[in-house]
Design a protein around this motif. Structure first.
Motif, PDB file in Angstrom:
ATOM      1  N   LEU A  49       0.835  -1.194   0.000  1.00 33.30           N
ATOM      2  CA  LEU A  49       0.000   0.000   0.000  1.00 33.30           C
ATOM      3  C   LEU A  49       0.873   1.250   0.000  1.00 33.30           C
ATOM      4  O   LEU A  49       1.947   1.279   0.614  1.00 33.30           O
ATOM      5  CB  LEU A  49      -0.907   0.009   1.222  1.00 33.30           C
ATOM      6  N   SER A  50       0.395   2.280  -0.678  1.00 34.58           N
ATOM      7  CA  SER A  50       1.136   3.533  -0.706  1.00 34.58           C
ATOM      8  C   SER A  50       0.995   4.274   0.611  1.00 34.58           C
ATOM      9  O   SER A  50       0.174   3.916   1.464  1.00 34.58           O
ATOM     10  CB  SER A  50       0.644   4.406  -1.865  1.00 34.58           C
ATOM     11  N   LYS A  51       1.755   5.326   0.771  1.00 32.16           N
ATOM     12  CA  LYS A  51       1.780   6.085   2.015  1.00 32.16           C
ATOM     13  C   LYS A  51       0.385   6.593   2.383  1.00 32.16           C
ATOM     14  O   LYS A  51      -0.368   7.052   1.520  1.00 32.16           O
ATOM     15  CB  LYS A  51       2.741   7.265   1.862  1.00 32.16           C
ATOM     16  N   ASN A  52       0.048   6.499   3.655  1.00 36.51           N
ATOM     17  CA  ASN A  52      -1.228   6.969   4.181  1.00 36.51           C
ATOM     18  C   ASN A  52      -2.409   6.090   3.754  1.00 36.51           C
ATOM     19  O   ASN A  52      -3.555   6.465   3.927  1.00 36.51           O
ATOM     20  CB  ASN A  52      -1.497   8.434   3.786  1.00 36.51           C
ATOM     21  N   HIS A  53      -2.137   4.938   3.153  1.00 33.78           N
ATOM     22  CA  HIS A  53      -3.183   3.978   2.811  1.00 33.78           C
ATOM     23  C   HIS A  53      -3.112   2.795   3.773  1.00 33.78           C
ATOM     24  O   HIS A  53      -2.030   2.396   4.211  1.00 33.78           O
ATOM     25  CB  HIS A  53      -3.013   3.469   1.373  1.00 33.78           C
ATOM     26  N   TYR A  54      -4.275   2.238   4.099  1.00 30.02           N
ATOM     27  CA  TYR A  54      -4.330   1.072   4.977  1.00 30.02           C
ATOM     28  C   TYR A  54      -5.625   0.326   4.710  1.00 30.02           C
ATOM     29  O   TYR A  54      -6.554   0.848   4.080  1.00 30.02           O
ATOM     30  CB  TYR A  54      -4.241   1.483   6.451  1.00 30.02           C
ATOM     31  N   LEU A  55      -5.686  -0.911   5.180  1.00 26.94           N
ATOM     32  CA  LEU A  55      -6.870  -1.746   5.030  1.00 26.94           C
ATOM     33  C   LEU A  55      -7.599  -1.870   6.354  1.00 26.94           C
ATOM     34  O   LEU A  55      -6.971  -2.030   7.407  1.00 26.94           O
ATOM     35  CB  LEU A  55      -6.494  -3.139   4.521  1.00 26.94           C
ATOM     36  N   PHE A  56      -8.929  -1.814   6.306  1.00 27.43           N
ATOM     37  CA  PHE A  56      -9.742  -2.019   7.508  1.00 27.43           C
ATOM     38  C   PHE A  56     -10.881  -2.968   7.151  1.00 27.43           C
ATOM     39  O   PHE A  56     -11.532  -2.813   6.123  1.00 27.43           O
ATOM     40  CB  PHE A  56     -10.302  -0.702   8.042  1.00 27.43           C
ATOM     41  N   THR A  57     -11.130  -3.938   8.033  1.00 27.38           N
ATOM     42  CA  THR A  57     -12.102  -4.998   7.784  1.00 27.38           C
ATOM     43  C   THR A  57     -13.182  -5.026   8.857  1.00 27.38           C
ATOM     44  O   THR A  57     -12.884  -4.865  10.043  1.00 27.38           O
ATOM     45  CB  THR A  57     -11.399  -6.372   7.753  1.00 27.38           C
ATOM     46  N   SER A  58     -14.430  -5.237   8.434  1.00 30.55           N
ATOM     47  CA  SER A  58     -15.536  -5.468   9.365  1.00 30.55           C
ATOM     48  C   SER A  58     -16.346  -6.665   8.888  1.00 30.55           C
ATOM     49  O   SER A  58     -16.401  -6.950   7.685  1.00 30.55           O
ATOM     50  CB  SER A  58     -16.448  -4.249   9.469  1.00 30.55           C
ATOM     51  N   GLU A  59     -16.996  -7.326   9.818  1.00 32.77           N
ATOM     52  CA  GLU A  59     -17.843  -8.467   9.478  1.00 32.77           C
ATOM     53  C   GLU A  59     -19.271  -8.243   9.943  1.00 32.77           C
ATOM     54  O   GLU A  59     -19.549  -7.421  10.829  1.00 32.77           O
ATOM     55  CB  GLU A  59     -17.316  -9.759  10.117  1.00 32.77           C
ATOM     56  N   SER A  60     -20.195  -8.980   9.323  1.00 34.23           N
ATOM     57  CA  SER A  60     -21.569  -9.061   9.787  1.00 34.23           C
ATOM     58  C   SER A  60     -21.990 -10.525   9.734  1.00 34.23           C
ATOM     59  O   SER A  60     -21.299 -11.357   9.121  1.00 34.23           O
ATOM     60  CB  SER A  60     -22.501  -8.200   8.937  1.00 34.23           C
ATOM     61  N   VAL A  61     -23.103 -10.831  10.372  1.00 29.65           N
ATOM     62  CA  VAL A  61     -23.653 -12.184  10.315  1.00 29.65           C
ATOM     63  C   VAL A  61     -25.151 -12.093  10.063  1.00 29.65           C
ATOM     64  O   VAL A  61     -25.797 -11.098  10.409  1.00 29.65           O
ATOM     65  CB  VAL A  61     -23.386 -12.984  11.611  1.00 29.65           C
ATOM     66  N   GLY A  62     -25.718 -13.131   9.464  1.00 33.48           N
ATOM     67  CA  GLY A  62     -27.133 -13.157   9.164  1.00 33.48           C
ATOM     68  C   GLY A  62     -27.987 -13.542  10.359  1.00 33.48           C
ATOM     69  O   GLY A  62     -27.479 -13.930  11.415  1.00 33.48           O
ATOM     70  N   GLU A  63     -29.298 -13.443  10.178  1.00 27.35           N
ATOM     71  CA  GLU A  63     -30.248 -13.770  11.248  1.00 27.35           C
ATOM     72  C   GLU A  63     -30.102 -15.201  11.746  1.00 27.35           C
ATOM     73  O   GLU A  63     -30.378 -15.496  12.900  1.00 27.35           O
ATOM     74  CB  GLU A  63     -31.676 -13.567  10.733  1.00 27.35           C
ATOM     75  N   GLY A  64     -29.681 -16.100  10.856  1.00 27.46           N
ATOM     76  CA  GLY A  64     -29.589 -17.502  11.232  1.00 27.46           C
ATOM     77  C   GLY A  64     -28.289 -17.905  11.886  1.00 27.46           C
ATOM     78  O   GLY A  64     -28.126 -19.077  12.274  1.00 27.46           O
ATOM     79  N   HIS A  65     -27.353 -16.959  12.019  1.00 25.32           N
ATOM     80  CA  HIS A  65     -26.120 -17.276  12.754  1.00 25.32           C
ATOM     81  C   HIS A  65     -26.486 -17.640  14.190  1.00 25.32           C
ATOM     82  O   HIS A  65     -27.343 -16.985  14.801  1.00 25.32           O
ATOM     83  CB  HIS A  65     -25.179 -16.073  12.726  1.00 25.32           C
ATOM     84  N   PRO A  66     -25.884 -18.671  14.767  1.00 28.42           N
ATOM     85  CA  PRO A  66     -26.319 -19.128  16.098  1.00 28.42           C
ATOM     86  C   PRO A  66     -26.285 -18.062  17.187  1.00 28.42           C
ATOM     87  O   PRO A  66     -27.178 -18.022  18.043  1.00 28.42           O
ATOM     88  CB  PRO A  66     -25.374 -20.296  16.413  1.00 28.42           C
ATOM     89  N   ASP A  67     -25.288 -17.190  17.180  1.00 28.78           N
ATOM     90  CA  ASP A  67     -25.261 -16.112  18.175  1.00 28.78           C
ATOM     91  C   ASP A  67     -26.410 -15.139  17.957  1.00 28.78           C
ATOM     92  O   ASP A  67     -27.021 -14.634  18.909  1.00 28.78           O
ATOM     93  CB  ASP A  67     -23.930 -15.355  18.117  1.00 28.78           C
ATOM     94  N   LYS A  68     -26.730 -14.864  16.689  1.00 21.71           N
ATOM     95  CA  LYS A  68     -27.830 -13.939  16.393  1.00 21.71           C
ATOM     96  C   LYS A  68     -29.187 -14.565  16.695  1.00 21.71           C
ATOM     97  O   LYS A  68     -30.132 -13.843  17.048  1.00 21.71           O
ATOM     98  CB  LYS A  68     -27.754 -13.492  14.932  1.00 21.71           C
ATOM     99  N   VAL A  69     -29.312 -15.870  16.547  1.00 13.51           N
ATOM    100  CA  VAL A  69     -30.536 -16.551  16.980  1.00 13.51           C
ATOM    101  C   VAL A  69     -30.774 -16.254  18.461  1.00 13.51           C
ATOM    102  O   VAL A  69     -31.881 -15.903  18.876  1.00 13.51           O
ATOM    103  CB  VAL A  69     -30.442 -18.073  16.745  1.00 13.51           C
ATOM    104  N   CYS A  70     -29.715 -16.348  19.246  1.00 13.94           N
ATOM    105  CA  CYS A  70     -29.828 -16.119  20.690  1.00 13.94           C
ATOM    106  C   CYS A  70     -30.155 -14.657  20.997  1.00 13.94           C
ATOM    107  O   CYS A  70     -30.985 -14.365  21.867  1.00 13.94           O
ATOM    108  CB  CYS A  70     -28.528 -16.547  21.379  1.00 13.94           C
ATOM    109  N   ASP A  71     -29.508 -13.736  20.306  1.00 10.28           N
ATOM    110  CA  ASP A  71     -29.816 -12.318  20.497  1.00 10.28           C
ATOM    111  C   ASP A  71     -31.289 -12.048  20.214  1.00 10.28           C
ATOM    112  O   ASP A  71     -31.958 -11.298  20.949  1.00 10.28           O
ATOM    113  CB  ASP A  71     -28.961 -11.456  19.566  1.00 10.28           C
ATOM    114  N   GLN A  72     -31.804 -12.635  19.151  1.00  5.49           N
ATOM    115  CA  GLN A  72     -33.194 -12.380  18.757  1.00  5.49           C
ATOM    116  C   GLN A  72     -34.190 -12.982  19.751  1.00  5.49           C
ATOM    117  O   GLN A  72     -35.242 -12.394  20.015  1.00  5.49           O
ATOM    118  CB  GLN A  72     -33.443 -12.913  17.346  1.00  5.49           C
TER     119      GLN A  72
END
Length: 392
Positions: free
Chosen positions: A5-28
């Motif tokens: 990457l050139s100067k002052n450039h960087y990578l940033f990552t985020s994730e999401s999960v769907g309604e059927g993800h087991p943790d999200k089932v519990c949240d719901q």
């Protein structure tokens, strides 16, 4: 191998999960129980946790309410709405077991919340717990949210839309997404990597899965942003197969997706989860107020980016600290913005509840695709921006 990457450039990552993800089932499920309590008794105090493994749903926690809750029915309705109606999917609303281990709330905690604690705070609603909460906003998207988490959520919403409409019949409820963006300073310049894992029926070829996800999910959602390019990398079901999912593939637990629920890792997090907690729990309501403040600061053009921290002591009816951080983008010193915040916003637990009218059954919708960035939620309004501007 990735390009340098050139100067002052960087990578940033985020994730999401769907309604059927087991943790999200519990949240719901946890938020479904909270909503049912508030529907019957707006003064309910709720701290509800859910655990899911195989065909077992275990619900525990503390309630102080006059409501009569059919926990089994709430869990069944949530799981059915998500789409777990077939035992092959990893959970089946028709055959799952639901255990109810809910009990009454500690009277020691309750007296502080109800203003019956220390003499100096008599008659004033205190915070339901100690802790610090963060809110964040920036100008990367129309929602004033970080771009990686908003794109990740939109991919999951599109997946659910295709599955529930029947347009793609082989999709099952469990799914995950991840978006990596290349930044120049604070400005998104391109999407570097997209990852989607979509649960599917047996007997579907990988080529069909890859083609469908690319043409019906990724392109319609991400092409309008103008950030895809010839170097963008795509990883679709990178394990090659995702048939086993839901609580059979992975145990689920309420509150285990707190970064998905907030800003995708951009900005800090106080550590408290949201789902299953009534608004007296400042882990939740305080985080909503912090987002409201940060979003109004950015909407008022006082800063390009803003993070707000609130902190509370259990039983105390006001925040013990208010901090504003604009990362060098503020038009005035951060301390001056913080002083204005204290004048414009009521950050007491009672004030937060009143501002957003939180003793309503509005929480089930927050349990999927993040608690922020959705204009339906009252803490997403920018109605205080003009008042903030007047302070300067």
């Amino acid at each position: 191998m990735s390009a340098v990457l050139s100067k002052n450039h960087y990578l940033f990552t985020s994730e999401s999960v769907g309604e059927g993800h087991p943790d999200k089932v519990c949240d719901q499920i946890s938020d479904g129980i909270l909503d049912e309590c508030l529907r019957q008794d707006p003064e309910s105090h709720v701290a509800c946790e859910t655990f899911a493994s195989q065909a077992l749903i275990l619900v525990g926690g503390e309630l102080s309410t006059n409501a009569h809750i059919d926990v089994q029915k709430v869990a069944y309705n949530v799981v059915q709405r998500i789409g777990y109606t077939n035992p092959d999917y990893g959970l089946d609303c028709n055959s799952m077991a639901v255990l109810n281990m809910i009990h009454s709330q500690s009277s020691d905690i309750n007296q502080g919340v109800l203003g019956k604690g220390l003499d100096e705070f008599k008659g004033q609603q205190g915070a339901g717990d100690q802790g610090m909460m963060f809110g964040f906003a920036c100008k990367e998207t129309p929602e004033l949210m970080p771009a990686p988490i908003m794109f990740a959520h939109k991919l999951m919403r599109k997946s659910a839309e295709l599955r529930k409409s029947g347009e793609v019949k082989w999709m099952r409820p469990d799914s995950k997404s991840q978006v990596t963006i290349e930044y120049e300073g604070h400005r998104p310049v391109r999407i570097d990597t997209v990852v989607i894992s979509q649960q599917h029926d047996a007997g579907i070829s990988y080529d069909e899965i890859k083609s469908t996800v690319m043409e019906k999910i990724i392109k319609p959602v991400l092409e309008p942003a103008g950030l895809l390019d010839s170097s963008t990398k795509y990883f679709i079901n990178p394990t090659g197969q995702f048939i086993i999912g839901g609580p059979v593939g992975d145990t689920g637990l309420t509150g285990r997706k707190i970064i998905v629920d907030t800003y995708g890792g951009m900005g800090r997090h106080g550590g408290g989860a949201f789902s299953g907690k009534d608004p007296s729990k400042v882990d939740r309501s305080g985080a909503y107020m912090a987002r409201y403040i940060a979003k109004n600061i950015v909407a008022a053009d006082l800063a390009e980016r803003c993070e707000v921290q609130l902190a509370y002591a259990i039983g105390v009816p006001f925040p013990v600290s208010v901090l504003v951080e604009t990362f060098g983008t503020g038009i005035v010193p951060d301390c001056q913005i913080a002083d204005a915040v204290k004048k414009v916003f009521d950050c007491t637990p009672a004030g937060i509840t009143k501002t957003f009218n939180l003793k309503r059954p509005i929480y089930s919708k927050t349990a999927s695709y993040g608690h922020f960035g959705n204009s339906e939620f009252p803490w997403e309004q920018t109605d205080k921006a003009a008042l903030l501007k007047k302070e300067f």
